[in-house]
Write a protein that holds these residues in place. Structure first.
Motif, short mmCIF file in Angstrom:
data_model
loop_
_atom_site.label_atom_id
_atom_site.label_comp_id
_atom_site.label_asym_id
_atom_site.label_seq_id
_atom_site.Cartn_x
_atom_site.Cartn_y
_atom_site.Cartn_z
N PHE A 1 0.81 -1.22 0.00
CA PHE A 1 0.00 0.00 0.00
C PHE A 1 0.84 1.28 0.00
N VAL A 2 2.17 1.13 -0.06
CA VAL A 2 3.08 2.28 -0.06
C VAL A 2 3.55 2.55 -1.49
N THR A 3 3.50 3.83 -1.89
CA THR A 3 3.88 4.23 -3.24
C THR A 3 5.24 4.94 -3.23
N PRO A 4 6.25 4.36 -3.89
CA PRO A 4 7.54 5.06 -3.99
C PRO A 4 7.42 6.29 -4.90
N ILE A 5 8.02 7.40 -4.46
CA ILE A 5 8.05 8.63 -5.25
C ILE A 5 9.50 9.09 -5.36
N LYS A 6 9.78 9.97 -6.28
CA LYS A 6 11.16 10.41 -6.55
C LYS A 6 11.87 10.90 -5.29
N SER A 7 11.23 11.78 -4.54
CA SER A 7 11.85 12.31 -3.32
C SER A 7 10.77 12.82 -2.38
N ALA A 8 11.15 12.98 -1.13
CA ALA A 8 10.22 13.54 -0.15
C ALA A 8 9.85 14.96 -0.53
N MET A 9 10.82 15.72 -1.02
CA MET A 9 10.56 17.11 -1.40
C MET A 9 9.48 17.17 -2.48
N VAL A 10 9.56 16.28 -3.46
CA VAL A 10 8.56 16.25 -4.53
C VAL A 10 7.17 15.97 -3.92
N GLY A 11 7.10 15.02 -3.02
CA GLY A 11 5.82 14.69 -2.37
C GLY A 11 5.28 15.84 -1.54
N LEU A 12 6.15 16.48 -0.77
CA LEU A 12 5.71 17.59 0.07
C LEU A 12 5.17 18.74 -0.78
N VAL A 13 5.86 19.05 -1.86
CA VAL A 13 5.41 20.11 -2.76
C VAL A 13 4.09 19.72 -3.43
N LYS A 14 4.02 18.48 -3.92
CA LYS A 14 2.81 18.00 -4.62
C LYS A 14 1.57 18.13 -3.73
N TRP A 15 1.65 17.60 -2.53
CA TRP A 15 0.47 17.60 -1.66
C TRP A 15 0.13 19.00 -1.17
N GLN A 16 1.13 19.82 -0.85
CA GLN A 16 0.83 21.18 -0.40
C GLN A 16 0.23 22.02 -1.52
N ASN A 17 0.72 21.82 -2.74
CA ASN A 17 0.15 22.55 -3.87
C ASN A 17 -1.25 22.07 -4.22
N ALA A 18 -1.62 20.88 -3.75
CA ALA A 18 -2.97 20.36 -3.96
C ALA A 18 -3.90 20.80 -2.81
N GLY A 19 -3.40 21.67 -1.95
CA GLY A 19 -4.23 22.24 -0.89
C GLY A 19 -4.21 21.50 0.43
N TYR A 20 -3.27 20.60 0.62
CA TYR A 20 -3.17 19.84 1.86
C TYR A 20 -2.37 20.64 2.89
N ALA A 21 -2.90 20.72 4.09
CA ALA A 21 -2.19 21.38 5.20
C ALA A 21 -0.99 20.54 5.60
N TYR A 22 0.09 21.20 5.94
CA TYR A 22 1.33 20.53 6.32
C TYR A 22 1.34 20.25 7.83
N ILE A 23 1.52 18.97 8.19
CA ILE A 23 1.62 18.56 9.59
C ILE A 23 2.92 17.77 9.76
N PRO A 24 3.88 18.30 10.52
CA PRO A 24 5.13 17.54 10.74
C PRO A 24 4.95 16.43 11.77
N ALA A 25 5.55 15.29 11.49
CA ALA A 25 5.60 14.18 12.46
C ALA A 25 7.07 13.81 12.59
N HIS A 26 7.76 14.59 13.40
CA HIS A 26 9.20 14.44 13.58
C HIS A 26 9.47 13.99 15.00
N ASP A 27 10.71 13.71 15.31
CA ASP A 27 11.06 13.28 16.66
C ASP A 27 10.76 14.38 17.66
N LYS A 28 10.37 13.93 18.86
CA LYS A 28 10.03 14.89 19.92
C LYS A 28 11.26 15.47 20.53
#
Length: 154
Positions: free
Chosen positions: A127-154
């Motif tokens: 169910f996981v889709t490989p994409i070129k890079s994380a940056m490409v994915g972050l830009v793609k989804w944000q430009n599609a109107g998705y709000a950015y939510i970080p899930a990084h180490d505490k």
């Protein structure tokens, strides 16, 4: 007449329903953070907005140390030595499958980092889709109107 009124009320309800779209920037390798923010936090957020009458769309961009939670065959990777991960892999997979099916969450994973860590596409869950890079994915989804939510180490 009642049927017409019911249809009108339902149509008005759906017309005013809002679509909440958010994208999780998942790069934590910490099991507790992963559990709290993705496996528990995301479904809780979706349920909250759904109960308000909203539609919800979610995408997850996987990179950093989060790869390990999406690898099917840990023995083929550096993560096979992580006893805590190995011991919890079945439960993690079960929960990921549950939320992917129930909520239609889209999972993208950064191929650039995968290759650096020696992870092959065939080592991933289906169910996981490989994409070129994380940056490409972050830009793609944000430009599609998705709000950015970080899930990084505490």
């Amino acid at each position: 007449m009642r049927l017409f009124l019911l249809i009108a009320i339902l149509a008005a309800t759906f017309a005013f329903a809002d679509t909440k779209k958010f994208m999780i920037d998942l790069k934590t390798g910490n099991m507790e953070t992963f559990n709290d923010q993705l496996l528990v936090g995301v479904p809780g957020t979706i349920d909250y907005f759904t109960a308000q009458g909203d539609k919800v769309e979610v995408a997850v961009v996987i990179h950093g140390e989060a790869y390990k939670f999406f690898v099917q065959n840990l023995d083929n990777t550096q993560y096979g030595m992580d006893k805590k991960l190995v011991d919890n892999q079945e439960a993690i997979l079960k929960r990921l499958v549950e939320i992917e099916k129930k909520y239609g969450i889209h999972f993208d994973i950064c191929m650039s980092g995968m290759h650096k860590k020696g992870i092959l596409s065939e080592d991933l869950y289906p169910f996981v889709t490989p994409i070129k890079s994380a940056m490409v994915g972050l830009v793609k989804w944000q430009n599609a109107g998705y709000a950015y939510i970080p899930a990084h180490d505490k």
